[in-house]
Design an enzyme around this catalytic site. Structure first.
Site, PDB file in Angstrom:
ATOM      1  N   LYS A  19       0.841  -1.190   0.000  1.00 61.62           N
ATOM      2  CA  LYS A  19       0.000   0.000   0.000  1.00 61.62           C
ATOM      3  C   LYS A  19       0.882   1.248   0.000  1.00 61.62           C
ATOM      4  CE  LYS A  19      -3.950   1.699   2.794  1.00 61.62           C
ATOM      5  NZ  LYS A  19      -4.806   1.331   3.958  1.00 61.62           N
ATOM      6  N   SER A  69      -9.636   1.390   3.227  1.00 59.62           N
ATOM      7  CA  SER A  69      -8.837   2.206   2.334  1.00 59.62           C
ATOM      8  C   SER A  69      -7.856   1.391   1.491  1.00 59.62           C
ATOM      9  CB  SER A  69      -8.052   3.232   3.163  1.00 59.62           C
ATOM     10  OG  SER A  69      -7.112   2.588   4.025  1.00 59.62           O
ATOM     11  N   SER A  75     -10.117  -1.132   7.129  1.00 58.12           N
ATOM     12  CA  SER A  75      -9.459  -0.950   5.839  1.00 58.12           C
ATOM     13  C   SER A  75      -8.699  -2.146   5.307  1.00 58.12           C
ATOM     14  CB  SER A  75      -8.525   0.262   5.895  1.00 58.12           C
ATOM     15  OG  SER A  75      -9.264   1.445   6.061  1.00 58.12           O
TER      16      SER A  75
END
Length: 470
Positions: free
Chosen positions: A86, A159, A183
């Site tokens: 990420k 997310s 997330s």
């Protein structure tokens, strides 16, 4: 076991299958890395799961891995295997955007601890994955949406949207996500992959852009529980650079799965009202199927009552807004135009909470954490939905985000409690979208949760379903 995949579906093999081929000399790290880079170039323009692809360094890492393995210096099951991270982990000499224009030029002079540990384990980093801006709310408009590979009309979770989409689409063999209110769990459920949200403090946060420091956790997202165990074993544990990281001994999570047959030694909690209140019928039916499967696997199902979650959910929202603005305040006040609407709204809320609201949020967190700890006495795991509906349509996200209490009700309370959980696929909806389930446990129970998920996946094939892309 390669699940009888044809050669041109190698990108969908499990991380551990690829590791076995590499260790045996039947697959070169360079060959598999080049294959994955070519697939990303072909498939990802339609998905936007990667914000940047680091092909040159990935191939250099693969060449190094190839030489090390050939010389007998095999580091373990991540050695030579392509994964992705990420885009909020600091990486020496590489830009990390945090999904925001405000940080698009940020380049660290050192690696995040977790990134360093993955490199030391021999993993090949293919690139940096899309995320909601600041790990909150939605993608920055300038960076575009990440697309769910199962159906472009459906939200890919957030997310860690890119981590879920890329893992599901065969664009990496595993990925890193973070979780502050759901997330890792949302994108795992939305994309039909397996995600581990660890106990708060089990993984170092040094060198990671924060959303809310006292809630953020970091975990692996893979295509099955055994792969998650392999990744987590490589980076879990205390870090002198992160004084909030836990000093408890770290088991070998992958070795703990050896010989797992069924779930006879597990006590799994079910709260029928919790499972079914406000949840759609397809999700309820799928999770009832999970309960029945664990019964068949020999688990003892115990009736429990989950503590009321409304105040804990609100506390998570207040803490997130407040701690987020604590991090962003200087940059935000210098140029608010760099921030997208959802993160900007969180900044404004965080700037204006009164002291009584903040005090209530932190007191609520401590009380709820204690209530959850007591609930888990004599119990190994709680079966839970991830979110109240089968998928979430992108066109209805404003509606969902307007009712965050409901949308976050199965995830954010367990950030407040610091509880670990494993999310895995457990069904398919009539619209063709995967359905996910959580197994939530007491603090530091990741090994047991992964064993339970592994036992379930040995008896089912939901984790082997693939999205309808090439």
């Amino acid at each position: 076991m390669l699940y009888n995949l044809p050669d041109d579906d190698l990108h969908y093999a499990s991380l551990l299958d690829v590791a076995s081929l590499i260790k045996a000399g039947d697959l070169s790290p360079v060959t598999v890395t080049q294959m994955m880079l070519e697939r990303i170039a072909a498939i990802d323009p339609a998905l936007n799961s990667y914000l940047s692809v680091t092909g040159e360094s990935a191939l250099a890492e693969a060449e190094t891995a190839k030489a090390e393995i050939a010389s007998g210096r095999y580091r373990g099951p991540l050695h030579g295997v392509p994964i992705a991270i990420k885009d909020l982990f600091h990486t020496k000499g590489v830009a990390s955007t945090f999904g925001s224009l405000a940080y698009k030029d940020f380049v660290s002079d050192k690696d995040a601890t977790i990134g360093h540990r993955l490199k030391m384990a021999g993993a090949i980093i293919l690139g940096r994955l899309h995320l909601h801006e600041g790990a909150f709310g939605e993608h920055h408009p300038a960076l575009g949406r990440c697309i769910n590979p199962w159906n472009k009309d459906y939200w890919p979770g957030g997310s860690s949207s890119g981590s879920g989409a890329a893992t599901a689409a065969g664009l990496c063999f595993g990925s890193l996500g973070t979780d502050t209110g759901g997330s890792i769990r949302f994108p795992s459920a939305a994309n039909g992959v397996t995600g581990l949200k660890p106990t708060w403090g089990r993984a170092s946060r040094y060198g990671v852009f924060p959303l809310a420091d006292s809630l953020d956790t970091i975990g692996p997202m893979t295509r099955n529980a055994a792969d998650a165990a392999a990744m987590f074993s490589a980076f879990a544990g205390a870090d002198p650079m992160d004084p909030t990281s836990l000093a408890a001994p770290v088991p070998d999570y992958l070795a703990a799965l050896d010989g797992v047959l069924g779930a006879r030694d597990m006590r799994i909690g079910v709260d029928t009202a919790y499972l079914e209140t406000g949840v759609d019928d397809e999700t309820i039916a799928a999770i009832r199927g999970v309960v029945e499967m664990f019964k068949a696997l020999g688990a003892t199902i115990v009736e429990v009552k989950v503590p009321a979650r409304v105040d804990a959910t609100f506390a998570q929202m207040v803490i997130t807004d407040t701690e987020s603005v604590y991090f962003h305040k200087k940059v935000y006040e210098a140029d608010k135009s760099l921030f997208g609407p959802q993160l900007a709204a969180a900044m404004e809320r965080g700037l204006h909470y009164d002291s009584m609201t903040l005090a209530k949020a932190y007191i609520t967190r401590d009380r709820f954490k204690g209530e959850i700890a007591r609930m888990f006495e004599g119990m190994d795991a709680l079966i839970s939905p991830v979110y109240p509906m089968v998928g979430a349509l992108y066109d209805k996200m404003d509606e969902h985000l307007a009712d965050l209490q409901s949308f976050l009700g199965f995830t954010s309370p367990f950030n407040v409690a610091g509880s670990p959980s494993v999310t895995m696929p457990c069904g398919m909806a009539a619209v063709g979208m995967p359905i996910g389930v959580q197994l939530i446990g007491p603090h530091l129970s990741e090994a047991g949760l992964l064993k339970a998920a592994h036992a379930y996946q040995q008896a089912t094939d939901w984790h082997l379903r693939r999205p309808p892309i090439s």
